[in-house]
Motif scaffolding. Structure first.
Motif, PDB file in Angstrom:
ATOM      1  N   VAL A 403       0.844  -1.195   0.000  1.00 39.62           N
ATOM      2  CA  VAL A 403       0.000   0.000   0.000  1.00 39.62           C
ATOM      3  C   VAL A 403       0.880   1.246   0.000  1.00 39.62           C
ATOM      4  N   GLY A 404       0.543   2.181  -0.874  1.00 40.95           N
ATOM      5  CA  GLY A 404       1.273   3.436  -0.955  1.00 40.95           C
ATOM      6  C   GLY A 404       0.333   4.620  -0.977  1.00 40.95           C
ATOM      7  N   GLY A 405       0.893   5.805  -0.842  1.00 38.71           N
ATOM      8  CA  GLY A 405       0.105   7.022  -0.873  1.00 38.71           C
ATOM      9  C   GLY A 405      -0.140   7.496  -2.297  1.00 38.71           C
ATOM     10  N   SER A 406      -0.709   8.693  -2.400  1.00 40.71           N
ATOM     11  CA  SER A 406      -1.046   9.238  -3.715  1.00 40.71           C
ATOM     12  C   SER A 406       0.181   9.619  -4.532  1.00 40.71           C
ATOM     13  N   GLY A 407       1.344   9.643  -3.912  1.00 43.46           N
ATOM     14  CA  GLY A 407       2.561   9.967  -4.651  1.00 43.46           C
ATOM     15  C   GLY A 407       3.113   8.801  -5.453  1.00 43.46           C
ATOM     16  N   TYR A 408       2.523   7.618  -5.293  1.00 50.68           N
ATOM     17  CA  TYR A 408       2.971   6.435  -6.022  1.00 50.68           C
ATOM     18  C   TYR A 408       1.973   6.087  -7.122  1.00 50.68           C
ATOM     19  N   PRO A 409       2.417   5.421  -8.185  1.00 50.33           N
ATOM     20  CA  PRO A 409       1.501   5.003  -9.250  1.00 50.33           C
ATOM     21  C   PRO A 409       0.813   3.689  -8.898  1.00 50.33           C
ATOM     22  N   LEU A 410      -0.364   3.480  -9.478  1.00 51.25           N
ATOM     23  CA  LEU A 410      -1.075   2.219  -9.319  1.00 51.25           C
ATOM     24  C   LEU A 410      -0.450   1.182 -10.244  1.00 51.25           C
ATOM     25  N   MET A 411       0.041   0.088  -9.660  1.00 58.40           N
ATOM     26  CA  MET A 411       0.660  -0.977 -10.444  1.00 58.40           C
ATOM     27  C   MET A 411       0.113  -2.322  -9.982  1.00 58.40           C
ATOM     28  N   ASP A 412       0.579  -3.376 -10.606  1.00 56.35           N
ATOM     29  CA  ASP A 412       0.074  -4.709 -10.279  1.00 56.35           C
ATOM     30  C   ASP A 412       0.368  -5.107  -8.846  1.00 56.35           C
ATOM     31  N   PRO A 417      -4.624   5.063  -3.325  1.00 57.59           N
ATOM     32  CA  PRO A 417      -6.000   5.588  -3.276  1.00 57.59           C
ATOM     33  C   PRO A 417      -6.417   6.205  -4.617  1.00 57.59           C
ATOM     34  N   TYR A 418      -7.723   6.412  -4.747  1.00 55.72           N
ATOM     35  CA  TYR A 418      -8.252   7.134  -5.900  1.00 55.72           C
ATOM     36  C   TYR A 418      -7.886   8.610  -5.755  1.00 55.72           C
ATOM     37  N   THR A 419      -7.492   9.216  -6.861  1.00 55.11           N
ATOM     38  CA  THR A 419      -7.060  10.624  -6.804  1.00 55.11           C
ATOM     39  C   THR A 419      -7.882  11.544  -7.701  1.00 55.11           C
ATOM     40  N   GLN A 420      -8.847  11.015  -8.474  1.00 53.13           N
ATOM     41  CA  GLN A 420      -9.613  11.881  -9.357  1.00 53.13           C
ATOM     42  C   GLN A 420     -10.659  12.666  -8.566  1.00 53.13           C
ATOM     43  N   GLN A 421     -11.266  13.635  -9.219  1.00 52.00           N
ATOM     44  CA  GLN A 421     -12.293  14.458  -8.593  1.00 52.00           C
ATOM     45  C   GLN A 421     -13.623  13.701  -8.567  1.00 52.00           C
ATOM     46  N   ASN A 422     -14.525  14.151  -7.635  1.00 53.77           N
ATOM     47  CA  ASN A 422     -15.892  13.630  -7.576  1.00 53.77           C
ATOM     48  C   ASN A 422     -15.915  12.109  -7.383  1.00 53.77           C
ATOM     49  N   ASP A 498       5.552  16.451   1.559  1.00 52.20           N
ATOM     50  CA  ASP A 498       4.595  16.795   0.504  1.00 52.20           C
ATOM     51  C   ASP A 498       4.570  15.691  -0.544  1.00 52.20           C
ATOM     52  N   GLU A 499       3.382  15.190  -0.809  1.00 48.61           N
ATOM     53  CA  GLU A 499       3.218  14.166  -1.837  1.00 48.61           C
ATOM     54  C   GLU A 499       2.796  14.822  -3.147  1.00 48.61           C
ATOM     55  N   MET A 500       3.474  14.424  -4.216  1.00 44.02           N
ATOM     56  CA  MET A 500       3.156  14.936  -5.546  1.00 44.02           C
ATOM     57  C   MET A 500       2.590  13.799  -6.388  1.00 44.02           C
ATOM     58  N   LEU A 501       1.491  14.097  -7.090  1.00 47.21           N
ATOM     59  CA  LEU A 501       0.907  13.073  -7.946  1.00 47.21           C
ATOM     60  C   LEU A 501       1.857  12.741  -9.073  1.00 47.21           C
ATOM     61  N   PRO A 502       2.058  11.471  -9.361  1.00 54.43           N
ATOM     62  CA  PRO A 502       2.972  11.100 -10.456  1.00 54.43           C
ATOM     63  C   PRO A 502       2.388  11.487 -11.808  1.00 54.43           C
ATOM     64  N   ASP A 503       3.285  11.670 -12.782  1.00 54.49           N
ATOM     65  CA  ASP A 503       2.829  12.026 -14.135  1.00 54.49           C
ATOM     66  C   ASP A 503       1.955  10.936 -14.729  1.00 54.49           C
ATOM     67  N   ASN A 504       2.308   9.683 -14.470  1.00 51.07           N
ATOM     68  CA  ASN A 504       1.533   8.557 -14.965  1.00 51.07           C
ATOM     69  C   ASN A 504       1.088   7.736 -13.764  1.00 51.07           C
ATOM     70  N   GLY A 505      -0.093   8.062 -13.235  1.00 50.03           N
ATOM     71  CA  GLY A 505      -0.537   7.430 -12.008  1.00 50.03           C
ATOM     72  C   GLY A 505      -1.202   6.087 -12.195  1.00 50.03           C
ATOM     73  N   LEU A 506      -1.590   5.741 -13.405  1.00 51.30           N
ATOM     74  CA  LEU A 506      -2.252   4.467 -13.683  1.00 51.30           C
ATOM     75  C   LEU A 506      -1.426   3.696 -14.699  1.00 51.30           C
ATOM     76  N   ARG A 507      -0.760   2.661 -14.251  1.00 48.44           N
ATOM     77  CA  ARG A 507       0.167   1.942 -15.121  1.00 48.44           C
ATOM     78  C   ARG A 507      -0.258   0.498 -15.396  1.00 48.44           C
ATOM     79  N   SER A 508      -1.431   0.130 -14.955  1.00 52.25           N
ATOM     80  CA  SER A 508      -1.876  -1.241 -15.175  1.00 52.25           C
ATOM     81  C   SER A 508      -3.395  -1.272 -15.221  1.00 52.25           C
ATOM     82  N   ALA A 509      -3.926  -1.743 -16.348  1.00 52.53           N
ATOM     83  CA  ALA A 509      -5.380  -1.882 -16.460  1.00 52.53           C
ATOM     84  C   ALA A 509      -5.893  -2.964 -15.519  1.00 52.53           C
ATOM     85  N   ASN A 510      -5.130  -4.030 -15.349  1.00 49.91           N
ATOM     86  CA  ASN A 510      -5.535  -5.095 -14.426  1.00 49.91           C
ATOM     87  C   ASN A 510      -5.584  -4.583 -12.993  1.00 49.91           C
ATOM     88  N   ALA A 511      -4.641  -3.750 -12.641  1.00 54.83           N
ATOM     89  CA  ALA A 511      -4.636  -3.199 -11.291  1.00 54.83           C
ATOM     90  C   ALA A 511      -5.850  -2.296 -11.068  1.00 54.83           C
TER      91      ALA A 511
END
Length: 534
Positions: A403-412, A417-422, A498-511
């Motif tokens: 488990v990681g914070g919002s500063g890490y990308p989603l991988m397998d 956590p979810y970072t989008q709006q709404n 301070d956590e910064m959102l990665p440029d490519n936060g979603l790197r796996s469709a399966n994940a």
């Protein structure tokens, strides 16, 4: 007879006379014809000479023009040759002058260097003579001091032979076979504070306040490191005991105080304290890290999964990951790489740092660390550089989550956590459970920095030695956590990174699908909390 014949024939005489006249006239006519032919020939010659003279005149005129052109060309060539000779003479003159100047300057420099060499040799001779005199005096003083000390107080405490601004060491030569032993004497310093701490009667609370751990834990560390850090006594000095060596290192890490104060506390020289800190930290990394900071085995991993699932309802979680920054003094090289823009803007003070990435279990014990990357790198780049990422690419973490914070990308293998709006209720509930597991890592890092004060401020340790020191802090943290060494509430540290959102936060469709399924199951099985509704 002839005359009588002619005289006797008058007709013959007249015939012969006529023949003579005819011959003369014929001769005259031949002469006139020859004269006419000569005149005619002269006329022809005269007319021919006139035409030839005209032609010769034209040829002479053309020859004169050509001769004049050749003369001009020859004149130009002569002038160019003269000019080239003058230029060559001028260049040769300049080169000759430059060569003369160079030889003069070379001679001056050679004389100056020879004079400098002579002065340097004289200086070294004087220095060697002074050093010999000093050594002779030192030997005499050492012998006198040895005799006096043997009769009065016996052997005294000694220190290493490195001379510094605070030490006034007197180095003795090797002792002869007979006679009193020679010792290495140093400035006498008070060790009262350490003697009190090392006493069996010293209060446990005071010891724990000074060293961030109880006496039993301290004794355990000393016993583990004895074989590595222990030194033998020599003829010139007694070695610093193991307990004192370890205490110097731990007190320095715990307080973050400068070496000058460490020196006063333990009655040792500044250079000795610096060397002891690095030696003990290196021993902790080499001896204790393989034992106390390692990836869990299968049995331990099963327990970790169960604890995280009981905490959050999310299965197959084997660790909580976090990255913090350790402040440093501006390095001499690659300054921009270590510049921490976010800390600089928040603190209104130029900040430089290195990163410390760690994975912890439910108790807050580190199972993996990555130390030393420049502070300008965001969390996702530090992760990609780490050994953890390389093992994951090799399939080491298939079927489990870290488990990681919002500063890490989603991988397998990284669950964030979810970072989008709404966000939906399901996504809010999922983020809340991720936050609970993230708090385990944050609290562990907060205790790490609170327990070891050297991590809270810029340290005097060189940049190349920092990974060893930080690794030692992580190992000592694990030992304290495993032995349930509670941290004094006054040492609590507020962790701010301070956590910064990665440029490519979603790197796996399966994940992405797996995360959505986990979030749905949390809500469906009533594992999701309701605090997000408030």
């Amino acid at each position: 007879m002839r005359r009588s014949f002619l005289t006797g024939n008058p007709d013959l005489v007249s015939f012969l006379g006529a023949c003579g006249l005819f011959q003369e006239s014929h001769l005259e006519m031949s002469d006139s014809k020859q004269q006419q032919q000569r005149k005619r020939r002269r006329k022809e010659n005269t007319s021919g000479d006139g035409v030839g003279s005209i032609e010769d005149g034209g040829e002479k005129k053309e020859g004169a023009v050509k001769t004049k052109g050749l003369a001009e060309i020859l004149t130009s060539l002569v002038m160019l040759e003269d000019q080239a000779k003058e230029d060559e003479e001028e260049v040769e003159k300049v080169n000759r002058e430059e060569r003369i100047d160079f030889e003069e300057n070379h001679g001056k420099k050679t004389r100056a260097m020879m004079g400098y060499l002579s002065n340097l040799q004289d200086y070294h001779r004087d220095a060697e003579f002074a050093e010999g005199t000093r050594k002779r005096k030192a030997r005499a003083n050492a012998l006198a001091a040895t005799s006096t000390a043997a009769m009065s107080i016996g052997a005294a405490d000694v220190e290493d032979s490195v001379l510094n601004s605070d030490d006034k060491d007197i180095v003795g030569d090797k002792a002869p076979a007979a006679g009193p032993q020679r010792r290495l004497w140093v400035k006498n310093r008070s060790k009262d504070w350490w003697d009190q701490c090392n006493s069996p009667d010293f209060p446990e609370d005071e010891f724990k306040k000074a060293f961030r751990m109880g006496k039993d834990t301290f004794d355990l560390i000393c016993s583990e490191l004895t074989s590595v850090v222990a030194k033998e006594n020599t003829m010139l000095r007694d070695a610093v005991p193991v307990r004192q060596r370890v205490a110097v290192c731990i007190w320095r890490l715990a307080t973050g105080e400068p070496l000058r104060l460490v020196s006063k506390k333990f009655g040792l020289g500044i250079s000795t304290c610096h060397k002891l800190v690095l030696e003990v930290c290196s021993a902790i990394r080499n001896v204790l890290m393989p034992k106390y900071l390692r990836w869990p085995d299968d049995n331990t991993m099963r327990t970790i999964r169960e604890d995280f699932e009981a905490m959050s309802g999310i299965p197959n979680v084997v660790g909580s990951m976090y990255t913090t920054h350790i402040p440093i003094i501006a390095p001499k090289i690659s300054v921009a790489a270590y510049f921490n823009k976010r800390h600089t803007e928040r603190n209104q003070k130029t900040s430089y740092s290195i990163t410390l990435q760690g994975v912890v279990d439910p108790r807050g014990v580190f199972t993996d660390v990555c130390i030393g990357y420049p502070g300008s790198m965001p969390d996702d780049q530090v992760l990609e550089k780490s050994t953890l990422f390389q093992r994951a690419n090799a399939g080491f973490y298939n079927g489990v989550w870290i488990v990681g914070g919002s500063g890490y990308p989603l991988m397998d293998w990284v669950l964030v956590p979810y970072t989008q709006q709404n966000l939906t209720w399901t996504q809010h509930a999922f983020n809340e459970k991720i936050g609970e597991m993230q708090s385990v890592a944050k609290d562990s890092f907060a205790r790490l920095k609170g327990r070891w004060g050297c991590l809270q401020k810029r340290t005097e340790v060189k940049l190349q030695d920092l990974p060893v020191v930080l690794g030692a802090c992580c190992v000592l943290h694990n030992i304290c956590e495993l032995r349930n060494e509670e941290l004094d509430p006054t040492l609590q540290f507020e962790l701010v990174d301070d956590e910064m959102l990665p440029d490519n936060g979603l790197r796996s469709a399966n994940a992405m699908k797996a995360r959505d399924k986990i979030a749905h199951n949390l809500l469906h099985h009533n594992h999701a909390g309701t605090s997000f509704l408030s």
